[in-house]
Write a protein that holds these residues in place. Structure first.
Motif, mmCIF file in Angstrom:
data_model
loop_
_atom_site.group_PDB
_atom_site.id
_atom_site.type_symbol
_atom_site.label_atom_id
_atom_site.label_comp_id
_atom_site.label_asym_id
_atom_site.label_seq_id
_atom_site.Cartn_x
_atom_site.Cartn_y
_atom_site.Cartn_z
ATOM 1 N N LYS A 37 6.449 2.783 -31.042
ATOM 2 C CA LYS A 37 7.578 3.082 -31.936
ATOM 3 C C LYS A 37 8.926 2.722 -31.309
ATOM 4 O O LYS A 37 9.888 3.472 -31.409
ATOM 5 C CB LYS A 37 7.551 4.553 -32.351
ATOM 6 N N CYS A 38 8.973 1.607 -30.630
ATOM 7 C CA CYS A 38 10.226 1.191 -30.000
ATOM 8 C C CYS A 38 11.180 0.600 -31.037
ATOM 9 O O CYS A 38 12.355 0.435 -30.770
ATOM 10 C CB CYS A 38 9.957 0.181 -28.890
ATOM 11 N N VAL B 44 11.521 -2.351 -32.150
ATOM 12 C CA VAL B 44 11.997 -3.728 -31.954
ATOM 13 C C VAL B 44 11.693 -4.565 -33.195
ATOM 14 O O VAL B 44 12.521 -5.345 -33.669
ATOM 15 C CB VAL B 44 11.349 -4.360 -30.701
ATOM 16 N N ARG C 135 14.259 -3.936 -35.827
ATOM 17 C CA ARG C 135 15.578 -4.512 -35.543
ATOM 18 C C ARG C 135 15.563 -6.028 -35.628
ATOM 19 O O ARG C 135 16.590 -6.647 -35.898
ATOM 20 C CB ARG C 135 16.027 -4.112 -34.134
ATOM 21 N N GLN C 136 14.434 -6.642 -35.369
ATOM 22 C CA GLN C 136 14.383 -8.100 -35.309
ATOM 23 C C GLN C 136 14.000 -8.753 -36.623
ATOM 24 O O GLN C 136 14.005 -9.976 -36.730
ATOM 25 C CB GLN C 136 13.396 -8.535 -34.215
ATOM 26 N N LEU D 111 7.870 -10.371 -30.081
ATOM 27 C CA LEU D 111 8.743 -9.461 -29.330
ATOM 28 C C LEU D 111 8.138 -8.087 -29.088
ATOM 29 O O LEU D 111 8.639 -7.331 -28.258
ATOM 30 C CB LEU D 111 10.110 -9.329 -30.021
ATOM 31 N N PRO E 9 6.575 -5.309 -27.427
ATOM 32 C CA PRO E 9 6.278 -5.237 -25.994
ATOM 33 C C PRO E 9 4.850 -4.805 -25.696
ATOM 34 O O PRO E 9 4.388 -4.955 -24.572
ATOM 35 C CB PRO E 9 7.283 -4.207 -25.472
ATOM 36 N N ASN F 83 23.743 -23.133 -32.243
ATOM 37 C CA ASN F 83 23.005 -23.003 -30.985
ATOM 38 C C ASN F 83 21.822 -23.956 -30.919
ATOM 39 O O ASN F 83 21.466 -24.448 -29.847
ATOM 40 C CB ASN F 83 22.536 -21.562 -30.779
ATOM 41 N N ASP G 193 24.524 -12.803 -36.462
ATOM 42 C CA ASP G 193 23.615 -11.942 -35.688
ATOM 43 C C ASP G 193 22.273 -12.620 -35.452
ATOM 44 O O ASP G 193 21.570 -12.307 -34.491
ATOM 45 C CB ASP G 193 23.419 -10.597 -36.407
ATOM 46 N N LYS H 279 22.688 -15.908 -32.771
ATOM 47 C CA LYS H 279 22.742 -15.605 -31.337
ATOM 48 C C LYS H 279 21.356 -15.361 -30.726
ATOM 49 O O LYS H 279 21.214 -15.282 -29.515
ATOM 50 C CB LYS H 279 23.687 -14.429 -31.066
ATOM 51 N N ARG H 280 20.335 -15.286 -31.566
ATOM 52 C CA ARG H 280 18.976 -15.098 -31.027
ATOM 53 C C ARG H 280 18.471 -16.348 -30.315
ATOM 54 O O ARG H 280 17.463 -16.312 -29.620
ATOM 55 C CB ARG H 280 18.002 -14.758 -32.154
ATOM 56 N N LEU H 281 19.124 -17.463 -30.578
ATOM 57 C CA LEU H 281 18.719 -18.693 -29.886
ATOM 58 C C LEU H 281 19.760 -18.976 -28.812
ATOM 59 O O LEU H 281 20.845 -19.466 -29.095
ATOM 60 C CB LEU H 281 18.634 -19.861 -30.877
ATOM 61 N N ASN H 282 19.404 -18.646 -27.578
ATOM 62 C CA ASN H 282 20.295 -18.908 -26.457
ATOM 63 C C ASN H 282 20.065 -20.358 -26.024
ATOM 64 O O ASN H 282 18.984 -20.699 -25.558
ATOM 65 C CB ASN H 282 19.956 -17.927 -25.331
ATOM 66 N N PRO H 283 21.075 -21.224 -26.166
ATOM 67 C CA PRO H 283 20.863 -22.645 -25.839
ATOM 68 C C PRO H 283 20.448 -22.859 -24.389
ATOM 69 O O PRO H 283 19.780 -23.847 -24.076
ATOM 70 C CB PRO H 283 22.228 -23.293 -26.094
ATOM 71 N N ILE I 192 18.236 -21.216 -22.839
ATOM 72 C CA ILE I 192 16.767 -21.185 -22.854
ATOM 73 C C ILE I 192 16.269 -22.372 -23.672
ATOM 74 O O ILE I 192 15.347 -23.082 -23.275
ATOM 75 C CB ILE I 192 16.253 -19.871 -23.482
#
Lengths: 145, 501
Positions: free
Chosen positions: B21-22, B24, B27-28, B59, B61, B182, B434, B437-441, B443
């Motif tokens: 129950k995190c 994630v 949120r994603q 994602l 975990p 990105n 929002d 920004k999930r794609l960090n160039p 990476i």
């Protein structure tokens, strides 16, 4: 000295760092056991601050001013090689440090008797800090600056 | 309330023994499938809006999630399949044209998978690419037919502008607007590091990316978005987009809601207005008209840059390519019917165009027959899925390939084919800050480099096995190919023999 830094441009506010931190410091072998092993939910030493468009994770900055160490009434908090560490044997849970930390990064433990804080995963055998390893977007880095 | 005929396509399966129950997943998910219920202290899911993008699965975990096809089926029917019925229901409700994204997913033959490569044995020894030099560098542009020498021994030849590629793989056109900033930055940085090129698509060039100009192909499409002198000068080559494999004969439409400040500035159109690319170029109705545009663009850039003309693979592609080769273009890009898109009418995407393998073979043959093959280079795209596809494409006659779907996959795309919704959970096909920004160039560009490096290694291994040590020697070398399970007609078009022959 290497420290943990967060780049808010890439922080998604997913809170995964909190869960990886809590699990790594829980003593349990994996995340499922840490959270579903029957005991109280482990506490994270990193917290994500969420805003409408900006999110970032905060944990102990290991700051030079370290008011927490200065204010610790039992000497439980000390600075070792630049890292602020807590000797849990000596912590009496007075929470002076919790009040004095300007970043609000010292948390109260699962039982509510002592404090917990980030020690850069130096004592849990994790190697690289768990929050850094677990961040899916490389928003949290462990580096010299 | 009216009856909802629509079935969820997927089922979200959560293993309660693993879920911590995190939240994630909650949120994603931009589609708001997951939700935490505090009263029940449980995660719940509404599969209705799930597109199977796998973001939550990746994602989670504790790997507690699985997305499965919905087991609830309509009564089985070989003709009226579930998806056909779903589409009828959808249109009965909306009254609109069905939209889809990414490439044609239908079960048409994939000729790459029916072509086998040769290897050397005994008399013509293979080459070990780890021990001997192996060349994957290639040049695109008009090749000289002849060189003459004066009395002093100085060579005289016509110099044509060209592109130099360290590997025969380029990133094909995807506009800023259809994909995020990105994603573009990842492609641009990867192209520079790899010594190859990425393509702006028809959306103009963001001001931050002029620094990557030497590795940029700037596109001029029917909407002419973001085209001005500085843009043409910025790129290493200019591509005129006549067609796109995913939607031959169709223009483009970027909805106004995606035209934010940055896209409006880059495309040079007002914020919030729809960006509509017409189906034709309104100034091109013949090869002569095309020639005028090719020459105008060359004139505008001082005859220093090669011009690419991109066409979709359609029935008459060989004749069209022959015309294009005579229009003054230096490079022809052909996009097969499997090519991707950010949005296309479903019927067009799924029913128009022909496979790139057949188009490539017939274009290469036609240009050879007409003696104009060396006047142009051929670049093919439209579902190049692996290094084996690259090798087969080059052996069929391509000079280089364009990849886009594979590039997006390396950035995280899971081919959920929902780009048109603008809610890409991987930060690729979206303009929502929002999500972007999930794609960090940082990476993303490394993953692109990894992919192309890996393919480059494999290309060298396959070439080595055939006893070939350069791309130039592989090009059009159809003797290295054999068909399997193909009819004589298909073999004739591909210009290859059957396995065993």
């Amino acid at each position: 000295m290497k420290k943990v830094y967060v780049n808010e441009d890439w922080c998604l506010g997913c809170h995964l760092c909190e869960f990886y931190c809590a699990a790594a410091n829980s003593g349990a072998p994996d995340m499922i056991k840490a959270f579903k092993g029957g005991g109280k939910k482990p506490i994270a030493r990193i917290q994500v601050e969420e805003g409408s468009s900006v999110n970032f994770a905060v944990q102990c900055r290991h700051c030079v001013a370290h008011p927490c160490v200065k204010g610790c009434i039992t000497g439980a908090l000390s600075v070792k090689d630049g890292v602020i560490v807590c000797d849990e044997e000596r912590c009496v849970g007075c929470y002076t440090c919790v009040l004095s930390c300007p970043y609000g990064t010292i948390v109260i433990d699962e039982e509510g008797h002592k404090i917990r804080k980030c020690d850069l995963c130096l004592s849990n055998g994790n190697g690289e800090p768990a929050c850094v390893k677990g961040c899916p977007n490389k928003a949290i880095v462990y580096e010299e600056r | 309330m009216a009856i909802n005929f629509m079935n969820p396509l997927f089922e979200v399966v959560r293993d309660p023994d693993r879920c911590i129950k995190c939240r994630v997943c909650e949120r994603q998910c931009a589609n708001e499938v997951h939700k935490y219920d505090p009263d029940l202290d449980k995660m719940t899911a509404n599969p209705m809006t799930c597109v199977d993008c796998q973001r939550c699965v990746c994602l989670c975990p504790t790997r507690a999630l699985k997305i499965k096809p919905n087991e609830n089926r309509f009564r089985e029917n070989g003709n009226w399949t579930q998806s056909v019925m779903d589409e009828v229901y959808k249109q009965a409700e909306s009254g609109g044209v069905l939209l889809s994204a990414m490439g044609n997913p239908k079960d048409y033959p994939v000729y790459w998978d029916k072509i086998l490569l040769n290897a050397s044995q005994v008399t013509n020894p293979p080459i070990d690419p780890l021990r001997e030099p192996m060349e994957t560098k290639t040049f695109l542009g008009k090749k000289n037919q002849s060189i003459s020498y004066d009395e002093n021994g100085n060579a005289h030849y016509e110099k044509s502008p060209y592109l130099e590629l360290d590997t025969p793989i380029m990133f094909s056109a995807m506009s800023f607007g259809s994909i995020s900033k990105n994603a573009h930055e990842s492609l641009a940085r990867a192209a520079r590091e790899l010594g190859t090129f990425y393509n702006t698509g028809e959306g103009g060039l963001h001001q931050d990316f002029y620094q990557y100009g030497d590795n940029t192909i700037v596109q001029v499409a029917s909407g002419r978005f973001g085209v001005f002198k500085g843009y043409l000068d910025a790129g290493a080559a200019i591509e005129i987009k006549m067609g796109q494999g995913a939607k031959p004969g169709i223009g483009g439409h970027l909805p106004g809601m995606k035209i934010n400040d940055e896209i409006s500035r880059t495309r040079m159109i007002p914020k919030g207005t729809d960006a509509i690319s017409p189906a034709p170029h309104h100034d091109i109705y013949s090869i002569e008209d095309l020639r005028q545009l090719v020459l105008s663009l060359k004139e505008a850039t001082n005859w220093e840059k090669p011009v690419i003309v991109k066409i979709a693979a359609v029935h008459n592609v060989a004749a069209i390519a022959s015309g294009v080769a005579r229009s003054g273009a230096d490079i022809i890009a052909i996009d097969g019917f499997r090519g991707g898109t950010g949005a296309a009418p479903t019927r067009i995407r799924d029913n128009v165009g022909i496979p790139i393998e057949l188009a490539l073979a017939s274009v290469d043959q036609r240009l050879r027959d007409e003696g104009i093959r060396n006047d142009v280079s051929i670049v093919v795209g439209g579902s190049i899925r692996s290094s084996a596809d690259v090798v087969k494409a080059i052996a069929l006659g391509a000079d280089a390939v364009y990849i886009a779907t594979a590039a997006l996959l390396s950035l995280g795309c899971h081919l959920c084919r929902s780009c048109n919704t603008g809610k890409c959970n991987w930060g690729i096909a979206t303009q929502r800050a929002d999500l972007v920004k999930r794609l960090n160039p940082e990476i993303g560009y490394r993953r692109l480099i990894n992919l192309v490096h890996a393919w480059d290694h494999e290309i060298k291994e396959m070439m080595g096995g055939m006893g070939i040590n350069s791309i130039e020697a592989l090009r059009g070398n159809r003797l290295m190919l054999r068909g399997i399970g193909l009819t004589q007609k298909e073999l004739d078009i591909l210009g290859i023999q059957h396995a065993g022959e």
